[in-house]
Write an enzyme that holds these catalytic residues in place. Sequence first.
Site, PDB file in Angstrom:
ATOM      1  CE  LYS A 197      -3.056   2.944   1.671  1.00 56.86           C
ATOM      2  NZ  LYS A 197      -4.513   2.883  -0.092  1.00 56.86           N
ATOM      3  N   GLY A 198       0.315   2.169  -0.934  1.00 58.87           N
ATOM      4  CA  GLY A 198       1.456   3.852  -1.322  1.00 58.87           C
ATOM      5  C   GLY A 198       1.406   3.576   0.773  1.00 58.87           C
ATOM      6  CG  ASN A 209     -10.393   3.717  -5.067  1.00 60.89           C
ATOM      7  OD1 ASN A 209      -9.566   4.094  -4.936  1.00 60.89           O
ATOM      8  ND2 ASN A 209      -9.382   3.099  -6.284  1.00 60.89           N
ATOM      9  CB  ILE A 214      -8.195   5.040  -0.823  1.00 62.59           C
ATOM     10  CG1 ILE A 214      -9.718   3.819  -1.336  1.00 62.59           C
ATOM     11  CG2 ILE A 214      -7.990   4.887   0.640  1.00 62.59           C
ATOM     12  CD1 ILE A 214     -10.883   3.706  -0.801  1.00 62.59           C
ATOM     13  CG  ASN A 238       0.416   7.421  -7.059  1.00 65.80           C
ATOM     14  OD1 ASN A 238       0.774   7.983  -8.060  1.00 65.80           O
ATOM     15  ND2 ASN A 238       0.523   6.910  -5.750  1.00 65.80           N
ATOM     16  CB  CYS A 273      -0.316  11.547  -5.457  1.00 66.28           C
ATOM     17  SG  CYS A 273       1.235  10.988  -5.507  1.00 66.28           S
ATOM     18  N   GLY A 303      -4.300  -3.451 -15.243  1.00 66.34           N
ATOM     19  CA  GLY A 303      -5.771  -3.465 -15.100  1.00 66.34           C
ATOM     20  C   GLY A 303      -6.550  -4.461 -15.931  1.00 66.34           C
TER      21      GLY A 303
END
Lengths: 256, 301
Positions: free
Chosen positions: B44-45, B68, B70, B126, B129, B242
């Site tokens: 998880k990031g 999502n 989150i 990532n 963001c 994907g």
Amino acid sequence: MKSAKIITIRNLGSSFIEMWLEEKDIAHLARPGQFVMISPGNTFDPFLKRPLAILSTQETQFGLLFEIVGRGTELLSQFHPGDLVPVFGPLGNGFSLSPKEAILIAGGRGLVPLSFLANYFHQKKIPYIFFFGMKDHSEAVLSETIYHLQPSLILSCQEKISGQYHGTVLDAFTDWLAHSSSTSETTIYTCGPQEMYQEMSQIKAITSFRVEISLESRMGCGYGVCLSCAVKKKGFPGYYHVCKDGPVFRLGEVEL
Amino acid sequence: MTLHTCLGELILSNPVILASGTCGYGREIAPYLDLDCLGAITLKGLSSNPWMGNPPPRIHETYAGIMNSIGLENKGFERFLREDIPFLETFHTRIIANIWGKTSEEYLDIARKMDALERIDAIEVNVSCPNLEHGGESFASDCQILCQMVGALRRIIHKPLIVKLGPNTADLENALDFMEKEGVDILSVTNTFPALAVDVENQRFVFSRKTAGLSGPAIKPLALKMVYDVLQRTHLPVIGMGGIMKAEDALEFLLIGARAVAVGSANIIDPSIAIRIIEGIDFYLKRKNISCLDDLIGRVR
């Protein structure tokens, strides 16, 4: 991922379904207040499994009782005995199980996990009283699943039904509490709509009890990876996750 | 028969990776599958400091997919180090840390910390963001900013560096050129697709931030096209992802040249699904009499 075989499925009134499924691991492990994630079908529409509270267990079987509220539960209601359904669980923390004595307060379909809990207390000879509140007569069908718990049962309905307390389940509870000798060693267990918890936290007399509430939430995974089922912590920054930190919380632990 | 695959210096025992944000920090999904059977797991990031994420609702179901919002909720580096690294040390599967920040400095900070951990095998960045130094637009939406940051990260990350490119990557061709020159090791393609949903009953947007990321089988053909497009323009190894739900989906990505695949939304509905995807790939290779995965990768150009 396990598959559970549907043994029985029946309608309770027009909007509730009771289903019993064969899956020995879930049946053996499940504790009151836990839930399963169950697939409403093998297509990708709907995509997600549905979180449903466990009604009870019997040897190698577990029961579910749910209200048809959308497409997922509608599809689940159309299954037949013999069908295999992908399911996993039991999930979540469940209720605390060794109170000195207990008060159970359920509103509508909130009856499901509390019915499991009441059966457990019954077996363990832990004294309890069970308040079940119905919004109207359509929910009266639910009470047949707990009739065997008489005389520990107090039914109430917001619509007038003869022979039953007329008012909300919290009205019935507060009336009773005024004449009871319950002490701070009594644990209160509740499950019902959000408004019921909000109203409950306004009742002064309740602050002296340990109160456990079981929350309902939209979920993605059910096992703590997607973080979708966030509920705000009370008095602290950040969120709990209903699937993993709950679904049972202490009243006062979460923002309602 | 071998399922081994090499992504530069990162060698995986098989091509199936769990995608970031769909398997927690490993512990959460471990009861449902043997982590050591996976090619790799992407955590998880994580950011340096804990981040509480977005208010609910955070998820919305669509036809064959999920949206999502989150909001990158995570426990922060210190808690991860304390609570999860000891658990992860009991496995030998490859572990990819996924990192993010709100500013370039935050990216560099978490990158330094992760690079120092022996148990972490590679670092995935990532870049989709919001960049708080530039009005909250995604880092990937401005090629110059993206390249500057990736260059700075490359200088401090000694482990294999993976850049995760989403559908909104600006000026893809130049960005890919730059990443090759700067020495990025691997690309992850793609991320969730920006999408919108309206609550008709209450006449408002479903999500408080209006848009949310769409994932699941609904995006698979779009993701496949994006992986294909990237592979036409770069020699870097690509992790394709994907909407992968079954072995055939994974094989589509591998056949067009992805050297590994990541399974994401599928873990949400079935936490042990990745194992069946690995078995399915193995079975396919046997059926087609292909002795190693390398011979399959890129057969369809």
